[in-house]
Design a protein around this motif. Structure first.
Motif, PDB file in Angstrom:
ATOM      1  N   VAL A 256       0.854  -1.179   0.000  1.00 57.17           N
ATOM      2  CA  VAL A 256       0.000   0.000   0.000  1.00 57.17           C
ATOM      3  C   VAL A 256       0.895   1.236   0.000  1.00 57.17           C
ATOM      4  CG1 VAL A 256      -1.761   1.277   1.286  1.00 57.17           C
ATOM      5  CG2 VAL A 256      -1.820  -1.231   1.228  1.00 57.17           C
ATOM      6  N   THR A 257       0.744   2.074  -1.009  1.00 56.35           N
ATOM      7  CA  THR A 257       1.581   3.274  -1.112  1.00 56.35           C
ATOM      8  C   THR A 257       0.721   4.517  -1.299  1.00 56.35           C
ATOM      9  OG1 THR A 257       1.828   3.088  -3.513  1.00 56.35           O
ATOM     10  CG2 THR A 257       3.477   1.976  -2.163  1.00 56.35           C
ATOM     11  N   ALA A 258       1.190   5.610  -0.729  1.00 57.28           N
ATOM     12  CA  ALA A 258       0.602   6.923  -0.982  1.00 57.28           C
ATOM     13  C   ALA A 258       1.445   7.571  -2.070  1.00 57.28           C
ATOM     14  CB  ALA A 258       0.606   7.771   0.281  1.00 57.28           C
ATOM     15  N   ILE A 259       0.818   7.880  -3.192  1.00 58.31           N
ATOM     16  CA  ILE A 259       1.479   8.564  -4.299  1.00 58.31           C
ATOM     17  C   ILE A 259       1.054  10.024  -4.197  1.00 58.31           C
ATOM     18  CG2 ILE A 259       1.823   8.635  -6.796  1.00 58.31           C
ATOM     19  CD1 ILE A 259       2.607   5.940  -5.416  1.00 58.31           C
ATOM     20  N   THR A 260       2.017  10.926  -4.070  1.00 62.99           N
ATOM     21  CA  THR A 260       1.704  12.311  -3.741  1.00 62.99           C
ATOM     22  C   THR A 260       2.483  13.303  -4.599  1.00 62.99           C
ATOM     23  OG1 THR A 260       3.424  12.263  -2.048  1.00 62.99           O
ATOM     24  CG2 THR A 260       1.181  11.752  -1.332  1.00 62.99           C
ATOM     25  N   THR A 261       1.919  14.485  -4.701  1.00 65.01           N
ATOM     26  CA  THR A 261       2.607  15.621  -5.320  1.00 65.01           C
ATOM     27  C   THR A 261       2.042  16.880  -4.684  1.00 65.01           C
ATOM     28  OG1 THR A 261       3.425  16.505  -7.425  1.00 65.01           O
ATOM     29  CG2 THR A 261       1.061  16.016  -7.297  1.00 65.01           C
ATOM     30  N   ILE A 262       2.511  18.013  -5.136  1.00 62.89           N
ATOM     31  CA  ILE A 262       2.000  19.290  -4.630  1.00 62.89           C
ATOM     32  C   ILE A 262       1.972  20.282  -5.781  1.00 62.89           C
ATOM     33  CG2 ILE A 262       4.252  20.145  -3.859  1.00 62.89           C
ATOM     34  CD1 ILE A 262       2.707  21.173  -1.316  1.00 62.89           C
TER      35      ILE A 262
ATOM     36  N   GLY B 178       5.328  16.718 -12.768  1.00 62.84           N
ATOM     37  CA  GLY B 178       6.548  16.052 -13.192  1.00 62.84           C
ATOM     38  C   GLY B 178       7.359  15.460 -12.053  1.00 62.84           C
ATOM     39  N   PHE B 179       6.780  15.413 -10.880  1.00 59.45           N
ATOM     40  CA  PHE B 179       7.445  14.781  -9.736  1.00 59.45           C
ATOM     41  C   PHE B 179       6.392  14.164  -8.829  1.00 59.45           C
ATOM     42  CE2 PHE B 179       6.802  19.228  -8.535  1.00 59.45           C
ATOM     43  CZ  PHE B 179       6.205  19.114  -7.291  1.00 59.45           C
ATOM     44  N   LEU B 180       6.827  13.204  -8.024  1.00 52.85           N
ATOM     45  CA  LEU B 180       5.906  12.542  -7.103  1.00 52.85           C
ATOM     46  C   LEU B 180       6.664  11.914  -5.953  1.00 52.85           C
ATOM     47  CD1 LEU B 180       6.086   9.210  -7.689  1.00 52.85           C
ATOM     48  CD2 LEU B 180       4.880   9.909  -9.725  1.00 52.85           C
ATOM     49  N   GLY B 181       5.939  11.685  -4.885  1.00 52.00           N
ATOM     50  CA  GLY B 181       6.457  10.948  -3.744  1.00 52.00           C
ATOM     51  C   GLY B 181       5.774   9.597  -3.690  1.00 52.00           C
ATOM     52  N   VAL B 182       6.515   8.579  -3.291  1.00 53.48           N
ATOM     53  CA  VAL B 182       5.974   7.242  -3.081  1.00 53.48           C
ATOM     54  C   VAL B 182       6.282   6.879  -1.633  1.00 53.48           C
ATOM     55  CG1 VAL B 182       6.064   4.808  -3.728  1.00 53.48           C
ATOM     56  CG2 VAL B 182       6.376   6.582  -5.487  1.00 53.48           C
TER      57      VAL B 182
ATOM     58  N   PHE C 202       9.425  16.960   3.180  1.00 55.65           N
ATOM     59  CA  PHE C 202       9.670  17.343   1.790  1.00 55.65           C
ATOM     60  C   PHE C 202      11.166  17.269   1.525  1.00 55.65           C
ATOM     61  CE2 PHE C 202       5.988  19.378   3.539  1.00 55.65           C
ATOM     62  CZ  PHE C 202       5.010  19.136   2.605  1.00 55.65           C
ATOM     63  N   GLN C 203      11.532  16.676   0.412  1.00 59.73           N
ATOM     64  CA  GLN C 203      12.929  16.548   0.028  1.00 59.73           C
ATOM     65  C   GLN C 203      13.183  17.391  -1.223  1.00 59.73           C
ATOM     66  OE1 GLN C 203      15.052  14.889   2.074  1.00 59.73           O
ATOM     67  NE2 GLN C 203      13.291  14.556   3.390  1.00 59.73           N
TER      68      GLN C 203
ATOM     69  N   GLY D 108      10.008  18.404  -3.580  1.00 62.81           N
ATOM     70  CA  GLY D 108       8.913  19.089  -2.902  1.00 62.81           C
ATOM     71  C   GLY D 108       7.667  18.250  -2.755  1.00 62.81           C
ATOM     72  N   ALA D 109       7.690  17.008  -3.260  1.00 64.63           N
ATOM     73  CA  ALA D 109       6.545  16.114  -3.092  1.00 64.63           C
ATOM     74  C   ALA D 109       6.400  15.737  -1.619  1.00 64.63           C
ATOM     75  CB  ALA D 109       6.727  14.851  -3.933  1.00 64.63           C
ATOM     76  N   PRO D 110       5.179  15.694  -1.093  1.00 62.87           N
ATOM     77  CA  PRO D 110       4.983  15.274   0.299  1.00 62.87           C
ATOM     78  C   PRO D 110       5.361  13.801   0.476  1.00 62.87           C
ATOM     79  CG  PRO D 110       2.995  16.330  -0.584  1.00 62.87           C
ATOM     80  CD  PRO D 110       3.914  16.079  -1.737  1.00 62.87           C
ATOM     81  N   LEU D 111       6.157  13.535   1.500  1.00 56.02           N
ATOM     82  CA  LEU D 111       6.547  12.168   1.847  1.00 56.02           C
ATOM     83  C   LEU D 111       6.088  11.899   3.272  1.00 56.02           C
ATOM     84  CD1 LEU D 111      10.192  12.229   0.441  1.00 56.02           C
ATOM     85  CD2 LEU D 111       8.160  11.270  -0.661  1.00 56.02           C
ATOM     86  N   LEU D 112       5.443  10.769   3.490  1.00 57.48           N
ATOM     87  CA  LEU D 112       4.909  10.422   4.799  1.00 57.48           C
ATOM     88  C   LEU D 112       6.055  10.193   5.782  1.00 57.48           C
ATOM     89  CD1 LEU D 112       2.377   9.732   6.489  1.00 57.48           C
ATOM     90  CD2 LEU D 112       2.656   7.361   5.702  1.00 57.48           C
ATOM     91  N   ALA D 113       6.091  11.002   6.846  1.00 57.82           N
ATOM     92  CA  ALA D 113       7.187  10.931   7.813  1.00 57.82           C
ATOM     93  C   ALA D 113       7.262   9.571   8.505  1.00 57.82           C
ATOM     94  CB  ALA D 113       7.055  12.054   8.842  1.00 57.82           C
TER      95      ALA D 113
END
Length: 167
Positions: free
Chosen positions: A18-24, A65-69, A99-100, A103-108
């Protein structure tokens, strides 16, 4: 001919992380839950992420053009339920995000999180196949190394290595 219902039944038996795929975009986080994520290559470090074209975050992710997994640990099942059911920015309530480079949100509290740039996309019928270059990897939570799985239309926890070795 394979019937769509048979295919769906078969895939329910296929456990996936289960992954959260995120962007901002413009300061507003956007995301979705996905299980169609896998490694592609170690050189360069890369992932494949398959995103349903009907997902509300689909177009935003491709535009940015970017995302967090962020791989959900089994310790965050309640938050995973919230993230899967909530809509829009409300999905991000109740958890800490970092954020790294992109800038995509990453679950801490993730088991592991990947900060990625989209390298290319391909048509995958109902999904867009996204090839991502990994810019950074977070291993933030050593106590949450067991990822949450999606199996038979529900969340399940991975059995510990000890359970398998003692079986």
């Amino acid at each position: 001919m394979i019937r769509p219902d048979d295919f769906r039944e078969a895939m329910q038996r296929f456990a996936g992380p289960v992954t959260a795929i995120t962007t901002i975009e413009n300061g507003v986080p956007s995301g979705l839950m996905a299980t169609a994520v896998c490694s592609l290559s170690a050189d360069p470090p890369s992932l494949i992420v398959c995103i349903n074209k009907t997902a509300t975050a689909h177009d935003t992710i491709l535009r940015q053009g970017f995302l967090g997994v962020s791989v959900m640990p089994d310790t965050l099942t309640a938050f995973a339920n919230h993230f899967a059911r909530a809509k829009g920015v409300d999905r991000f309530e109740g958890a800490l995000w970092s954020f790294q480079e992109t800038g995509a949100p990453l679950l801490a509290g993730a088991s592991v999180a990947f900060d990625c740039r989209i390298a290319t996309t391909h048509d995958g019928y109902s999904h867009t196949i996204v090839l991502c270059h990994i810019c950074d990897i977070m291993l933030p939570n050593v106590d949450a190394d067991r990822c949450l799985l999606w199996h038979r239309q529900g969340f399940v926890s991975l059995a510990g290595r000890e359970a398998v070795e003692n079986a």
